[in-house]
Design a protein around this motif. Structure first.
Motif, mmCIF file in Angstrom:
data_model
loop_
_atom_site.group_PDB
_atom_site.id
_atom_site.type_symbol
_atom_site.label_atom_id
_atom_site.label_comp_id
_atom_site.label_asym_id
_atom_site.label_seq_id
_atom_site.Cartn_x
_atom_site.Cartn_y
_atom_site.Cartn_z
ATOM 1 N N ALA A 243 0.832 -1.204 0.000
ATOM 2 C CA ALA A 243 0.000 0.000 0.000
ATOM 3 C C ALA A 243 0.867 1.256 0.000
ATOM 4 O O ALA A 243 0.576 2.237 -0.692
ATOM 5 N N LEU A 244 1.962 1.239 0.780
ATOM 6 C CA LEU A 244 2.872 2.381 0.819
ATOM 7 C C LEU A 244 3.521 2.602 -0.542
ATOM 8 O O LEU A 244 3.634 3.742 -1.011
ATOM 9 N N ASP A 245 3.916 1.516 -1.203
ATOM 10 C CA ASP A 245 4.532 1.626 -2.530
ATOM 11 C C ASP A 245 3.597 2.309 -3.524
ATOM 12 O O ASP A 245 4.053 3.092 -4.366
ATOM 13 N N ARG A 246 2.306 2.024 -3.422
ATOM 14 C CA ARG A 246 1.344 2.655 -4.329
ATOM 15 C C ARG A 246 1.307 4.167 -4.113
ATOM 16 O O ARG A 246 1.230 4.934 -5.068
ATOM 17 N N VAL A 247 1.361 4.579 -2.851
ATOM 18 C CA VAL A 247 1.357 6.014 -2.548
ATOM 19 C C VAL A 247 2.630 6.675 -3.084
ATOM 20 O O VAL A 247 2.589 7.742 -3.705
ATOM 21 N N LEU A 248 3.766 6.019 -2.871
ATOM 22 C CA LEU A 248 5.046 6.592 -3.282
ATOM 23 C C LEU A 248 5.188 6.668 -4.801
ATOM 24 O O LEU A 248 5.962 7.488 -5.313
ATOM 25 N N ALA A 249 4.424 5.844 -5.506
ATOM 26 C CA ALA A 249 4.514 5.819 -6.973
ATOM 27 C C ALA A 249 3.540 6.780 -7.640
ATOM 28 O O ALA A 249 3.565 6.932 -8.873
ATOM 29 N N GLN A 250 2.680 7.430 -6.843
ATOM 30 C CA GLN A 250 1.684 8.324 -7.422
ATOM 31 C C GLN A 250 2.350 9.516 -8.096
ATOM 32 O O GLN A 250 3.465 9.899 -7.771
ATOM 33 N N SER A 251 1.651 10.085 -9.054
ATOM 34 C CA SER A 251 2.124 11.277 -9.757
ATOM 35 C C SER A 251 1.242 12.462 -9.389
ATOM 36 O O SER A 251 0.014 12.320 -9.331
ATOM 37 N N PRO A 252 1.809 13.650 -9.125
ATOM 38 C CA PRO A 252 3.254 13.935 -9.110
ATOM 39 C C PRO A 252 3.951 13.293 -7.918
ATOM 40 O O PRO A 252 3.375 13.171 -6.841
ATOM 41 N N ARG A 253 5.201 12.905 -8.142
ATOM 42 C CA ARG A 253 5.944 12.188 -7.115
ATOM 43 C C ARG A 253 6.332 13.118 -5.970
ATOM 44 O O ARG A 253 6.627 14.290 -6.160
ATOM 45 N N ALA B 114 11.758 3.688 -4.197
ATOM 46 C CA ALA B 114 10.882 4.448 -5.091
ATOM 47 C C ALA B 114 11.584 5.659 -5.695
ATOM 48 O O ALA B 114 10.986 6.382 -6.494
ATOM 49 N N GLY B 115 12.838 5.890 -5.311
ATOM 50 C CA GLY B 115 13.584 7.008 -5.866
ATOM 51 C C GLY B 115 13.265 8.352 -5.232
ATOM 52 O O GLY B 115 13.517 9.399 -5.833
ATOM 53 N N ILE B 116 12.700 8.335 -4.019
ATOM 54 C CA ILE B 116 12.418 9.595 -3.319
ATOM 55 C C ILE B 116 13.753 10.159 -2.839
ATOM 56 O O ILE B 116 14.454 9.516 -2.049
ATOM 57 N N PRO B 117 14.140 11.351 -3.266
ATOM 58 C CA PRO B 117 15.489 11.829 -2.964
ATOM 59 C C PRO B 117 15.726 12.247 -1.518
ATOM 60 O O PRO B 117 16.841 12.126 -1.011
ATOM 61 N N VAL B 118 14.694 12.758 -0.832
ATOM 62 C CA VAL B 118 14.858 13.229 0.547
ATOM 63 C C VAL B 118 14.041 12.339 1.471
ATOM 64 O O VAL B 118 12.812 12.263 1.364
ATOM 65 N N ARG B 119 14.735 11.658 2.399
ATOM 66 C CA ARG B 119 14.070 10.685 3.279
ATOM 67 C C ARG B 119 14.478 10.987 4.725
ATOM 68 O O ARG B 119 15.627 10.764 5.114
ATOM 69 N N GLN C 215 14.576 22.342 -3.697
ATOM 70 C CA GLN C 215 15.209 23.066 -4.800
ATOM 71 C C GLN C 215 16.477 22.371 -5.293
ATOM 72 O O GLN C 215 16.954 22.657 -6.395
ATOM 73 N N SER C 216 16.998 21.444 -4.481
ATOM 74 C CA SER C 216 18.223 20.736 -4.868
ATOM 75 C C SER C 216 17.944 19.492 -5.703
ATOM 76 O O SER C 216 18.881 18.861 -6.187
ATOM 77 N N TYR C 217 16.655 19.143 -5.833
ATOM 78 C CA TYR C 217 16.313 17.912 -6.524
ATOM 79 C C TYR C 217 15.256 18.161 -7.591
ATOM 80 O O TYR C 217 14.403 19.036 -7.458
ATOM 81 N N ASP C 218 15.310 17.370 -8.606
ATOM 82 C CA ASP C 218 14.280 17.395 -9.637
ATOM 83 C C ASP C 218 13.268 16.311 -9.307
ATOM 84 O O ASP C 218 13.567 15.113 -9.470
ATOM 85 N N PRO C 219 12.095 16.642 -8.825
ATOM 86 C CA PRO C 219 11.142 15.612 -8.389
ATOM 87 C C PRO C 219 10.655 14.715 -9.523
ATOM 88 O O PRO C 219 10.195 13.619 -9.283
ATOM 89 N N THR C 220 10.759 15.149 -10.772
ATOM 90 C CA THR C 220 10.304 14.297 -11.874
ATOM 91 C C THR C 220 11.352 13.243 -12.234
ATOM 92 O O THR C 220 11.042 12.182 -12.737
ATOM 93 N N ALA C 221 12.615 13.553 -11.926
ATOM 94 C CA ALA C 221 13.681 12.598 -12.250
ATOM 95 C C ALA C 221 14.143 11.818 -11.022
ATOM 96 O O ALA C 221 14.795 10.791 -11.154
ATOM 97 N N GLY C 222 13.812 12.352 -9.818
ATOM 98 C CA GLY C 222 14.187 11.660 -8.590
ATOM 99 C C GLY C 222 15.655 11.777 -8.257
ATOM 100 O O GLY C 222 16.209 10.975 -7.539
ATOM 101 N N GLY C 223 16.341 12.775 -8.788
ATOM 102 C CA GLY C 223 17.767 12.927 -8.491
ATOM 103 C C GLY C 223 18.161 14.379 -8.456
ATOM 104 O O GLY C 223 17.319 15.269 -8.670
ATOM 105 N N PRO C 224 19.412 14.654 -8.216
ATOM 106 C CA PRO C 224 19.857 16.053 -8.129
ATOM 107 C C PRO C 224 19.692 16.778 -9.447
ATOM 108 O O PRO C 224 19.859 16.200 -10.516
ATOM 109 N N ARG C 225 19.344 18.058 -9.327
ATOM 110 C CA ARG C 225 19.270 18.879 -10.530
ATOM 111 C C ARG C 225 20.683 19.184 -11.011
ATOM 112 O O ARG C 225 21.601 19.363 -10.217
ATOM 113 N N SER C 226 20.830 19.292 -12.301
ATOM 114 C CA SER C 226 22.141 19.650 -12.867
ATOM 115 C C SER C 226 22.370 21.141 -12.751
ATOM 116 O O SER C 226 21.441 21.909 -12.597
#
Length: 380
Positions: A74-84, A106-111, A369-380
Motif C-alpha cells: 500500500a505504501l509503494d502505491r502512494v510513493l509511486a503516485q504522480s506527481p511524485r 521508489a527514488g524519493i530523494p529526501v528521506r 530546490q536541490s532535486y528534480d522531483p520528476t527525475a528523482g535525483g539532483p538537478r544539474s
C-alpha cells in the motif's frame, strides 16, 4: 510556483505527542510554500482539520493490522503516485526503517527519519520486529531528526550526532493564563474554586504509567479530600484504569475525559500536573503545561531538556507514592496564588512553534530546490 508537498508517515492522527507537534507545525508553516500530506493507518481527530488546510490523507492498513507485506504494498502505491513526492518525513520511530527503505526504492530523494521516543513499546516479539526495521533506518535515510538528544541516541546510535534536534514547539499564546477558562473547566466538572485539581494528558498505554498516577492521587486525595483528577486521553488501558479508580473509591473525583481538542483550556483548570512516565522522547504536553504556568511533578526518566522553567520538579520512579504526593501538593499550593505564563522563557529556549516552522519551511524548500522531483535525483 506550486507548494512543495511533503509526505508525513504516521501511525495515526489521534491526539498524541508527535501528532501535536506535526499539527502545530502545519498550522504555522507557510502553506503557500510547503504543504503536508499524510500516510496514516488509524483515524483521529485531526483528519478534518488536515483536509481543511489542504492536506491529503492516504489511508493504508498498519503493519500490525494486516502485516508488513500489505502495508509495504500500500505504501509503494502512494510513493509511486504522480506527481511524485520529493520529501518523505517518517514519524514511526523504528518502523521508519521500512518507510525509508521503500522510499529509497521508489527514488524519493529526501528521506527523513524522525525519532520521538527513547524505548520500544510492546512485548518482546513486537520489540524484535521493531528492532529489525530499526536497522534499516541509517542505510536508507538521508536526514535524521529527533525531539531530544536521548531520542537521537536511542534510534540512531553511532550516527546520533548528525541528527538535527527539532524541538517540540508550541504556540505559547494558546496556553496563556486565562481565569475565564479556569472557571469554565471547574464549572464543567462541578469542582469548586477552593479545591485542588490535578491532571494528566496522554494515551492510556503502559508507557504513561496511569496506574501510578492513580496511586499517587489516592494519597493526594486523602490529604486534600476535595481534590479532583482530570485525565485526558484514550487508549487500551482506559477501562482498566476506570476500574482501578472505582476500587480506590475515587470514581466521583477522577474524571476520564477521552480525546479532547481543548487541552489549552483544560490545563487552565488544573493546579498541578502528574507525569510519572516510564520513558519519553520529549513530551510536548510538558511544554504546554509549562506555558500554562502549571507546576509539574515528572519522572527523572524524562530528559531534563524538557525542564524549560522552574515549574518542573523531577522525582525518581523509585521514590515512594508518599513522596510524589507530598511534592505535587506542595508545588500546587505554592504556585496557586502566583500563576503566570512564562512565555519569554518558552520562546528563549526555542520552543515557540513559529521559530520551528520558519526553520522547517526553509529546510524543506532548500532540499526541494536541490532535486528534480520528476527525475528523482539532483538537478544539474
Amino acid at each position: 510556483m506550486a507548494a512543495v508537498r511533503v509526505l508525513h508517515c504516521v501511525a495515526g492522527l489521534a491526539h498524541g505527542g508527535y501528532e501535536s507537534l506535526i499539527m502545530n507545525l502545519y498550522r504555522c508553516i507557510d502553506r503557500d510554500a510547503v504543504q503536508f500530506d499524510f500516510v496514516s493507518s488509524f483515524p483521529g481527530v485531526y483528519e478534518s482539520e488536515i483536509e481543511a488546510l489542504g492536506g491529503v490523507i492516504h489511508r493504508i492498513p498498519f503493519i500490525t493490522q494486516k502485516g508488513p507485506f500489505v502495508y509495504t504494498h500500500a505504501l509503494d502505491r502512494v510513493l509511486a503516485q504522480s506527481p511524485r513526492y520529493s520529501i518523505v518525513h517518517s514519524h514511526m520511530d523504528k518502523f521508519s526503517g521500512l518507510v525509508m527503505r521503500q522510499a529509497k526504492k521508489a527514488g524519493i530523494p529526501v528521506r527523513i527519519a524522525h525519532s520521538h521516543n527513547t524505548r520500544n513499546e510492546g512485548g518482546l516479539a513486537f520489540q524484535v520486529v521493531k528492532d529489525y526495521y530499526g536497522n534499516m533506518v541509517l542505510p536508507n535515510a538521508t536526514h535524521l531528526f529527533a525531539c531530544s538528544r536521548a531520542a537521537a541516541d536511542w534510534m540512531f546510535g553511532p550516527e546520533a550526532n548528525r541528527a538535527h534536534i527539532l524541538l517540540n514547539g508550541i504556540d505559547p499564546e494558546r496556553f496563556a493564563v486565562n481565569e475565564m477558562a479556569r472557571a469554565s473547566v471547574r464549572e464543567e466538572f462541578g469542582i469548586s474554586d477552593e479545591c485542588l485539581v490535578f491532571g494528566h494528558v496522554g494515551r492510556f498505554t503502559p508507557q504513561k504509567n496511569h496506574d501510578r498516577i492513580l496511586d499517587i492521587f489516592a494519597l493526594i486525595h486523602k490529604q486534600a479530600p476535595g481534590s479532583a483528577l482530570l485525565l485526558a486521553g484514550t487508549g487500551p488501558l482506559l477501562d482498566e484504569m476506570r476500574q482501578k479508580a472505582a476500587r480506590l473509591g475515587l470514581a466521583d473525583c477522577v474524571h476520564f475525559l477521552g480525546s479532547r481538542e481543548d487541552i489549552p483550556r483544560l490545563l487552565q483548570g488544573m493546579d498541578g500536573f502528574l507525569f510519572p512516565s516510564l520513558h519519553e522522547g520529549l513530551p510536548v504536553t510538558l511544554v504546554e503545561a509549562q506555558a500554562a504556568g502549571l507546576p509539574i511533578t515528572a519522572a527523572t526518566t524524562i530528559t531534563s531538556e524538557v525542564c524549560i522553567t522552574p515549574l518542573v520538579k523531577q522525582l525518581a520512579l523509585e521514590s515512594s507514592d508518599e513522596v510524589w504526593a507530598r511534592t505535587a501538593l506542595e508545588q500546587a499550593m505554592e504556585n496557586r496564588p502566583v500563576r503566570s505564563s512564562p512565555r519569554q522563557q518558552i520562546a528563549a529556549a526555542g520552543y515557540d512553534i513559529r521559530q520551528t516552522a520558519a526553520w522547517l519551511t526553509n529546510f524543506y524548500l532548500g532540499l526541494a530546490q536541490s532535486y528534480d522531483p520528476t527525475a528523482g535525483g539532483p538537478r544539474s
